[in-house]
Scaffold this motif. Structure first.
Motif, PDB file in Angstrom:
ATOM      1  N   ASP A   1      13.503   0.104   3.277  1.00 51.87           N
ATOM      2  CA  ASP A   1      14.813   0.632   3.679  1.00 51.87           C
ATOM      3  C   ASP A   1      15.960  -0.313   3.346  1.00 51.87           C
ATOM      4  O   ASP A   1      17.120   0.073   3.372  1.00 51.87           O
ATOM      5  N   ASP A   2      15.660  -1.565   2.983  1.00 55.40           N
ATOM      6  CA  ASP A   2      16.725  -2.501   2.592  1.00 55.40           C
ATOM      7  C   ASP A   2      16.987  -2.470   1.082  1.00 55.40           C
ATOM      8  O   ASP A   2      17.749  -3.266   0.561  1.00 55.40           O
ATOM      9  N   GLY A   3      16.328  -1.551   0.363  1.00 57.57           N
ATOM     10  CA  GLY A   3      16.551  -1.398  -1.071  1.00 57.57           C
ATOM     11  C   GLY A   3      15.508  -2.058  -1.949  1.00 57.57           C
ATOM     12  O   GLY A   3      15.443  -1.794  -3.145  1.00 57.57           O
ATOM     13  N   ARG A   4      14.679  -2.914  -1.378  1.00 50.33           N
ATOM     14  CA  ARG A   4      13.624  -3.552  -2.187  1.00 50.33           C
ATOM     15  C   ARG A   4      12.571  -2.527  -2.570  1.00 50.33           C
ATOM     16  O   ARG A   4      12.249  -1.634  -1.793  1.00 50.33           O
ATOM     17  N   VAL A   5      12.042  -2.683  -3.777  1.00 52.70           N
ATOM     18  CA  VAL A   5      10.932  -1.844  -4.234  1.00 52.70           C
ATOM     19  C   VAL A   5       9.793  -2.775  -4.617  1.00 52.70           C
ATOM     20  O   VAL A   5       9.981  -3.720  -5.381  1.00 52.70           O
ATOM     21  N   GLU A   6       8.633  -2.510  -4.061  1.00 60.62           N
ATOM     22  CA  GLU A   6       7.475  -3.386  -4.252  1.00 60.62           C
ATOM     23  C   GLU A   6       6.372  -2.610  -4.957  1.00 60.62           C
ATOM     24  O   GLU A   6       6.083  -1.463  -4.608  1.00 60.62           O
ATOM     25  N   LEU A   7       5.749  -3.225  -5.941  1.00 53.03           N
ATOM     26  CA  LEU A   7       4.615  -2.637  -6.638  1.00 53.03           C
ATOM     27  C   LEU A   7       3.330  -3.235  -6.071  1.00 53.03           C
ATOM     28  O   LEU A   7       3.128  -4.443  -6.100  1.00 53.03           O
ATOM     29  N   VAL A   8       2.468  -2.369  -5.527  1.00 48.46           N
ATOM     30  CA  VAL A   8       1.164  -2.776  -5.020  1.00 48.46           C
ATOM     31  C   VAL A   8       0.141  -2.229  -6.011  1.00 48.46           C
ATOM     32  O   VAL A   8       0.177  -1.056  -6.357  1.00 48.46           O
ATOM     33  N   GLN A   9      -0.762  -3.102  -6.476  1.00 49.61           N
ATOM     34  CA  GLN A   9      -1.702  -2.675  -7.508  1.00 49.61           C
ATOM     35  C   GLN A   9      -3.151  -2.808  -7.045  1.00 49.61           C
ATOM     36  O   GLN A   9      -3.476  -3.673  -6.236  1.00 49.61           O
ATOM     37  N   ALA A  10      -3.987  -1.949  -7.584  1.00 48.62           N
ATOM     38  CA  ALA A  10      -5.413  -1.975  -7.276  1.00 48.62           C
ATOM     39  C   ALA A  10      -5.980  -3.351  -7.610  1.00 48.62           C
ATOM     40  O   ALA A  10      -5.618  -3.959  -8.616  1.00 48.62           O
ATOM     41  N   GLY A  11      -6.830  -3.844  -6.743  1.00 47.94           N
ATOM     42  CA  GLY A  11      -7.477  -5.128  -6.965  1.00 47.94           C
ATOM     43  C   GLY A  11      -6.667  -6.321  -6.509  1.00 47.94           C
ATOM     44  O   GLY A  11      -7.150  -7.444  -6.594  1.00 47.94           O
ATOM     45  N   ASP A  12      -5.433  -6.114  -6.025  1.00 46.60           N
ATOM     46  CA  ASP A  12      -4.628  -7.239  -5.534  1.00 46.60           C
ATOM     47  C   ASP A  12      -5.324  -7.880  -4.336  1.00 46.60           C
ATOM     48  O   ASP A  12      -5.878  -7.181  -3.487  1.00 46.60           O
ATOM     49  N   PRO A  13      -5.292  -9.214  -4.229  1.00 46.56           N
ATOM     50  CA  PRO A  13      -6.020  -9.896  -3.150  1.00 46.56           C
ATOM     51  C   PRO A  13      -5.482  -9.602  -1.747  1.00 46.56           C
ATOM     52  O   PRO A  13      -6.206  -9.748  -0.782  1.00 46.56           O
ATOM     53  N   GLY A  14      -4.247  -9.160  -1.605  1.00 39.58           N
ATOM     54  CA  GLY A  14      -3.677  -8.903  -0.290  1.00 39.58           C
ATOM     55  C   GLY A  14      -3.964  -7.521   0.265  1.00 39.58           C
ATOM     56  O   GLY A  14      -3.491  -7.179   1.347  1.00 39.58           O
ATOM     57  N   LEU A  15      -4.757  -6.727  -0.424  1.00 38.85           N
ATOM     58  CA  LEU A  15      -5.058  -5.375   0.043  1.00 38.85           C
ATOM     59  C   LEU A  15      -5.961  -5.392   1.266  1.00 38.85           C
ATOM     60  O   LEU A  15      -6.735  -6.322   1.472  1.00 38.85           O
ATOM     61  N   GLY A  16      -5.871  -4.348   2.065  1.00 39.78           N
ATOM     62  CA  GLY A  16      -6.708  -4.224   3.250  1.00 39.78           C
ATOM     63  C   GLY A  16      -8.156  -3.929   2.897  1.00 39.78           C
ATOM     64  O   GLY A  16      -8.502  -3.682   1.736  1.00 39.78           O
ATOM     65  N   GLY A  17      -8.992  -3.928   3.912  1.00 42.88           N
ATOM     66  CA  GLY A  17     -10.430  -3.758   3.719  1.00 42.88           C
ATOM     67  C   GLY A  17     -10.823  -2.459   3.040  1.00 42.88           C
ATOM     68  O   GLY A  17     -11.673  -2.458   2.140  1.00 42.88           O
ATOM     69  N   ALA A  18     -10.224  -1.334   3.449  1.00 39.20           N
ATOM     70  CA  ALA A  18     -10.582  -0.047   2.846  1.00 39.20           C
ATOM     71  C   ALA A  18     -10.204  -0.013   1.374  1.00 39.20           C
ATOM     72  O   ALA A  18     -10.961   0.503   0.540  1.00 39.20           O
ATOM     73  N   ALA A  19      -9.055  -0.578   1.020  1.00 37.87           N
ATOM     74  CA  ALA A  19      -8.631  -0.597  -0.382  1.00 37.87           C
ATOM     75  C   ALA A  19      -9.537  -1.516  -1.205  1.00 37.87           C
ATOM     76  O   ALA A  19      -9.894  -1.186  -2.343  1.00 37.87           O
ATOM     77  N   GLN A  20      -9.924  -2.650  -0.637  1.00 40.54           N
ATOM     78  CA  GLN A  20     -10.827  -3.550  -1.355  1.00 40.54           C
ATOM     79  C   GLN A  20     -12.194  -2.901  -1.548  1.00 40.54           C
ATOM     80  O   GLN A  20     -12.820  -3.051  -2.589  1.00 40.54           O
ATOM     81  N   TRP A  21     -12.644  -2.136  -0.557  1.00 41.69           N
ATOM     82  CA  TRP A  21     -13.932  -1.449  -0.630  1.00 41.69           C
ATOM     83  C   TRP A  21     -13.928  -0.442  -1.777  1.00 41.69           C
ATOM     84  O   TRP A  21     -14.908  -0.270  -2.485  1.00 41.69           O
ATOM     85  N   ALA A  22     -12.790   0.225  -1.994  1.00 44.97           N
ATOM     86  CA  ALA A  22     -12.696   1.257  -3.028  1.00 44.97           C
ATOM     87  C   ALA A  22     -12.435   0.674  -4.414  1.00 44.97           C
ATOM     88  O   ALA A  22     -12.602   1.374  -5.406  1.00 44.97           O
TER      89      ALA A  22
END
Length: 155
Positions: free
Chosen positions: A69-90
């Motif tokens: 909401d402050d205007g920042r746009v963030e790209l989250v990509q598959a395999g990134d180390p900061g992903l949660g457990g369910a995303a890492q599992w997939a």
């Protein structure tokens, strides 16, 4: 629900718009079309909340855009180390390696096997989810033909 056939000669509806209201007050729109020229396989999911919005496109399945909401746009990509457990599992490959269609089926097969063995942690939908989806389609078709307005969805 508003379904229709745009291309002459088609046996089934080729364009669909459904307005949604969820039990928690959230609103949504489901658009499904076979007449959107140039969209290829343009499955897109967008979710907007009070503080951020998410956009995911099937044509770029490894990327999720998070708009703050402050205007920042963030790209989250598959395999990134900061992903949660369910995303890492997939995720089946390290970050930077393409994943997509075939890996999705591998995940479904793995999770189906877990369900058959009675193990926890499967991410696939169950029979109740499938029946709910089919009921939504059945009611949308009937309500569109009847020209009905807002109707409570029941399974």
């Amino acid at each position: 629900a508003d379904l229709g056939t745009v291309v002459p000669g088609r046996m089934v509806d080729d364009d669909c718009q459904i307005l949604l209201r969820f039990a928690n007050g959230a609103r949504g729109a489901l658009l499904a079309s076979q007449i959107s020229v140039g969209e290829r396989n343009g499955l897109t999911i967008r979710i907007y909340g009070e503080k951020a919005g998410l956009t995911w496109r099937q044509e770029h399945p490894n990327q999720l855009w998070l708009s703050h909401d402050d205007g920042r746009v963030e790209l989250v990509q598959a395999g990134d180390p900061g992903l949660g457990g369910a995303a890492q599992w997939a995720s089946r490959t390290p970050g930077g390696h393409p994943e997509g269609y075939l890996e999705a089926f591998a995940n479904l097969y793995r999770d189906f096997a877990k369900l058959v063995r009675g193990e926890e942690g499967a991410l696939i939908p169950g029979i109740a989810d499938g029946l709910r989806g089919m009921a939504l389609i059945e009611q949308a078709v009937a309500l569109s033909k009847a020209g009905a307005g807002w109707t409570r969805f029941t399974v």
